[in-house]
Design a protein around this motif. Structure first.
Motif, PDB file in Angstrom:
ATOM      1  N   PRO A   1     -27.505  48.318  52.734  1.00  0.00           N
ATOM      2  CA  PRO A   1     -27.288  47.417  51.762  1.00  0.00           C
ATOM      3  C   PRO A   1     -26.155  46.656  52.237  1.00  0.00           C
ATOM      4  O   PRO A   1     -25.255  47.373  52.787  1.00  0.00           O
ATOM      5  CB  PRO A   1     -27.118  48.420  50.482  1.00  0.00           C
ATOM      6  N   VAL A   2     -26.079  45.410  51.836  1.00  0.00           N
ATOM      7  CA  VAL A   2     -25.063  44.659  52.320  1.00  0.00           C
ATOM      8  C   VAL A   2     -23.609  45.223  51.613  1.00  0.00           C
ATOM      9  O   VAL A   2     -22.602  45.110  52.086  1.00  0.00           O
ATOM     10  CB  VAL A   2     -25.193  43.028  51.864  1.00  0.00           C
ATOM     11  N   SER A   3     -23.766  45.870  50.276  1.00  0.00           N
ATOM     12  CA  SER A   3     -22.751  46.278  49.437  1.00  0.00           C
ATOM     13  C   SER A   3     -21.987  47.302  50.437  1.00  0.00           C
ATOM     14  O   SER A   3     -20.779  47.676  50.004  1.00  0.00           O
ATOM     15  CB  SER A   3     -22.993  46.540  48.330  1.00  0.00           C
ATOM     16  N   GLU A   4     -22.619  48.040  51.249  1.00  0.00           N
ATOM     17  CA  GLU A   4     -22.136  49.232  51.917  1.00  0.00           C
ATOM     18  C   GLU A   4     -21.127  48.659  53.101  1.00  0.00           C
ATOM     19  O   GLU A   4     -20.094  49.269  53.349  1.00  0.00           O
ATOM     20  CB  GLU A   4     -23.210  50.087  52.826  1.00  0.00           C
ATOM     21  N   VAL A   5     -21.352  47.458  53.610  1.00  0.00           N
ATOM     22  CA  VAL A   5     -20.234  47.099  54.660  1.00  0.00           C
ATOM     23  C   VAL A   5     -19.571  46.100  54.247  1.00  0.00           C
ATOM     24  O   VAL A   5     -18.540  45.630  54.624  1.00  0.00           O
ATOM     25  CB  VAL A   5     -21.363  46.392  55.920  1.00  0.00           C
ATOM     26  N   GLY A   6     -19.856  45.220  52.696  1.00  0.00           N
ATOM     27  CA  GLY A   6     -18.997  44.504  52.262  1.00  0.00           C
ATOM     28  C   GLY A   6     -19.069  42.852  52.783  1.00  0.00           C
ATOM     29  O   GLY A   6     -19.572  42.839  54.158  1.00  0.00           O
TER      30      GLY A   6
ATOM     31  N   GLY B   1     -17.524  42.644  56.358  1.00  0.00           N
ATOM     32  CA  GLY B   1     -18.065  43.678  57.410  1.00  0.00           C
ATOM     33  C   GLY B   1     -19.303  42.887  57.742  1.00  0.00           C
ATOM     34  O   GLY B   1     -19.753  42.983  58.890  1.00  0.00           O
ATOM     35  N   LEU B   2     -19.991  42.327  56.752  1.00  0.00           N
ATOM     36  CA  LEU B   2     -21.233  41.417  57.272  1.00  0.00           C
ATOM     37  C   LEU B   2     -21.223  40.479  58.248  1.00  0.00           C
ATOM     38  O   LEU B   2     -21.532  40.144  59.176  1.00  0.00           O
ATOM     39  CB  LEU B   2     -21.907  41.029  55.797  1.00  0.00           C
ATOM     40  N   ILE B   3     -19.837  39.585  57.755  1.00  0.00           N
ATOM     41  CA  ILE B   3     -19.571  38.540  58.625  1.00  0.00           C
ATOM     42  C   ILE B   3     -19.309  38.866  59.942  1.00  0.00           C
ATOM     43  O   ILE B   3     -19.853  38.296  61.148  1.00  0.00           O
ATOM     44  CB  ILE B   3     -18.445  37.462  58.100  1.00  0.00           C
ATOM     45  N   ALA B   4     -18.593  40.155  60.093  1.00  0.00           N
ATOM     46  CA  ALA B   4     -18.340  40.620  61.568  1.00  0.00           C
ATOM     47  C   ALA B   4     -19.592  41.001  62.131  1.00  0.00           C
ATOM     48  O   ALA B   4     -19.674  40.597  63.474  1.00  0.00           O
ATOM     49  CB  ALA B   4     -17.144  41.909  61.521  1.00  0.00           C
ATOM     50  N   ARG B   5     -20.487  41.571  61.562  1.00  0.00           N
ATOM     51  CA  ARG B   5     -21.865  42.112  62.386  1.00  0.00           C
ATOM     52  C   ARG B   5     -22.503  40.619  62.657  1.00  0.00           C
ATOM     53  O   ARG B   5     -23.011  40.724  63.812  1.00  0.00           O
ATOM     54  CB  ARG B   5     -22.849  42.800  61.338  1.00  0.00           C
ATOM     55  N   LEU B   6     -22.640  39.633  61.728  1.00  0.00           N
ATOM     56  CA  LEU B   6     -23.483  38.374  61.914  1.00  0.00           C
ATOM     57  C   LEU B   6     -22.632  37.698  63.149  1.00  0.00           C
ATOM     58  O   LEU B   6     -23.251  36.940  64.051  1.00  0.00           O
ATOM     59  CB  LEU B   6     -23.615  37.634  60.719  1.00  0.00           C
ATOM     60  N   GLN B   7     -21.441  37.877  63.346  1.00  0.00           N
ATOM     61  CA  GLN B   7     -20.741  37.026  64.475  1.00  0.00           C
ATOM     62  C   GLN B   7     -21.214  37.682  65.672  1.00  0.00           C
ATOM     63  O   GLN B   7     -21.100  37.172  66.880  1.00  0.00           O
ATOM     64  CB  GLN B   7     -19.255  37.204  63.942  1.00  0.00           C
ATOM     65  N   GLU B   8     -20.996  38.906  65.636  1.00  0.00           N
ATOM     66  CA  GLU B   8     -21.450  39.788  66.982  1.00  0.00           C
ATOM     67  C   GLU B   8     -23.121  39.136  67.190  1.00  0.00           C
ATOM     68  O   GLU B   8     -23.363  39.079  68.483  1.00  0.00           O
ATOM     69  CB  GLU B   8     -21.495  41.109  66.790  1.00  0.00           C
TER      70      GLU B   8
END
Lengths: 366, 366
Positions: A9-14, A17-24
């Motif tokens: 869930p997005v709530s788990e990474v915040g 955190g989500l932005i960092a993963r999408l940037q990757e």
């Protein structure tokens, strides 16, 4: 979903955190020679040649997440969407030029409602000297507004979040927490109206930008009319383009710059990370409007909490060597802290001298 | 709503009627010296100086309106959102440079789902040579994606919808109606899957861009596997940047240009209005892929209807004097009609010579 190994869930990474993963995931798709500032600042910067740079920023405003149509008049909403994105352009020390608007319209919003929204968009564009270049309109279950603003500046005037150095001072324009105060007042007003049995006035019909909550006399222990400044700051905030223009006039250049959209605490963390510095905010120096303090008292809340963790003030937070501030009019900023060595982290110094670590918690969308 | 004199449903004025009314509200806020093309073309054009122009376009994609997650894999969706906006840049004869993405994420979409979406965005950006400069992410009741694409071209190469002249020919790239065929196939597949009692596969889990409808053998009178081209055209369409590049290489310049996003009929009306010309489309010359024809037969539909009134082909429609086409490879376009005097309106000539007025009805969002 047998072939889906993980469902996080997005709530788990915040959000961050989500932005960092999408940037990757984007990888090279987010890198380019002409992009002089990577994703993660208030706006992206690309080189236009000839000593000029262009900035670009996109924001999404979603009904039920960013605004409540029962008390946000549509004209105010249109204004606010533009002002918030213009604020990101100001946070690069640039000037807005073009705007595009993508609009998702629910079927309970009339043509007249869409016109009220666009009236606010037009008024904000006029105020900030930018032009609506285009957009898109679609049906949508709930009202959605996405605004993209382009801006320009001489390349040497662009200021990012990375540039603060130990020994400098931390400053803000205007005062803080008023928007959060306004939101709490409006929510309380809505609560009171609902409790009184009267339907909340349809925000769409007001059209003049004034708060539309009408409280029946016996259900209104708080009179919203006493707090025009917090209400206006929340409903029709100002981007501080006036300060960007002032700085240009007097030849002032901040070393780092960010707009206060998620509260001082969150922005201090951004500056800390992107400038690799520590930040000490002085609780006793946070500028708070008298009506914000009065609202805090009336609602039994703390104005400092609004200033630190409230959102949508759209003031500018910046750093500079103390002596560089001499060219600035004294009433155009307030010193609220100091930039220190990175090891000191991000901290809040209380008026009694106690220093406590300051969490980044701003407004959470998820 | 006693103080609201009128509540006009958007459906009463239609998408283009609403846009006209909002443009009126914007007034001067939509005009600027640097804006060389007003609102209403595929993209806005602003002067960058030095003989260069910038184009900017924004699109909004809303779940339940533009896409259905039960059969559109998220990676394909990310691709399509970028390709559709890049297509608007191509429709100005320009080349895409920067992209921003605003994303509204529902809580039933995982971090992995968002990553799949961004994988498609990254792949499309790589294909079309543009860079993701930034964006915004918010919670949202339903998935919403807003994409803004910037592009550039030498000012003299920019082509708008206004420039067609009587005597010229009307051309399109590629073939038409495949995307509409793909959509109908996918909808039929979903229907069959639901009728068979099997839950539709979660689109999110496929990740490879292939159609995710798995039909149980006894419930599948139509085998989607026979129509890979229409399915791919619908799920992962291509912007015709290859043609824009080709035109530059061979020195070809269309007199007017538009992308086919709402069907040939709707686009012909746009050219007619913005160039002040009449347009005659030859029904017998509309290029249709063999699989599109086979899909029409299998679904008991007419391929010509898809070509004329279907949407999302993202081919380019352009005009030019007949002799100007000589520099183009014969397989890079098809002549589909003629530009005539404005009095003749927009008409369709049937293979038997009958000429009938052609309605503008493309895909309706409202």
């Amino acid at each position: 979903m047998s072939d889906s190994p993980v469902f996080t869930p997005v709530s788990e990474v915040g959000e961050f955190g989500l932005i960092a993963r999408l940037q990757e995931v984007l990888g090279d798709a987010a890198r380019s020679e002409s992009l002089t500032t990577p994703i993660g600042d208030d706006a992206a910067v690309s080189d236009l040649g000839g000593g000029r740079s262009q900035v670009i920023t996109t924001d999404l405003f979603v009904e039920g997440v960013h605004f409540d149509r029962t008390f946000a008049p549509l004209r105010a909403l249109g204004w606010k969407c533009v002002a918030a994105s213009v604020s990101d352009v100001c946070a690069m020390n640039a000037t807005p030029t073009l705007v595009t608007v993508a609009l998702g319209l629910p079927n309970n919003l009339s043509v007249e409602g869409a016109e009220a929204l666009y009236t606010g968009i037009a008024q904000a564009c006029e105020r900030y000297g930018c032009t609506v270049a285009g957009g898109d309109i679609s049906a949508s279950a709930r009202l959605v507004v996405s605004v993209t603003v382009l801006g320009e500046a001489e390349t040497e005037r662009i200021v990012t979040r990375a540039g603060a150095a130990p020994g400098e001072v931390l400053c803000v324009t205007g005062d803080l927490g008023a928007s959060a105060a306004g939101l709490e007042l409006l929510l309380r007003g809505k609560e009171q109206t609902l409790a009184s049995g009267a339907p909340p006035e349809a925000a769409e019909t007001s059209g003049d930008g004034s708060p539309t909550i009408s409280l029946t006399p016996d259900a209104a222990p708080i009179d919203l009319g006493q707090f025009p400044t917090p209400l206006e700051r929340h409903l029709m905030p100002q981007a501080r383009l006036d300060r960007v223009r002032l700085w240009r006039e007097v030849g002032f250049q901040p070393t780092s710059l960010i707009d206060v959209s998620d509260g001082v605490a969150s922005e201090a963390h951004h500056l800390s990370i992107q400038s690799t510095v520590g930040v000490v905010v002085e609780a006793g120096l946070l500028p708070v409007h008298i009506q914000t303090m009065q609202a805090a008292e009336a609602l039994a809340k703390r104005a400092e909490t609004w200033a630190l963790y409230g959102g949508e003030d759209y003031e500018l937070m910046f750093t500079a060597p103390q002596e560089a501030l001499e060219v600035l009019p004294k009433d155009s900023y307030a010193v609220v802290g100091n930039i220190v060595e990175p090891e000191e982290g991000v901290a809040l110094r209380m008026p009694d001298g106690t220093v406590i670590p300051m969490e980044a918690d701003g407004f959470k969308h998820f």
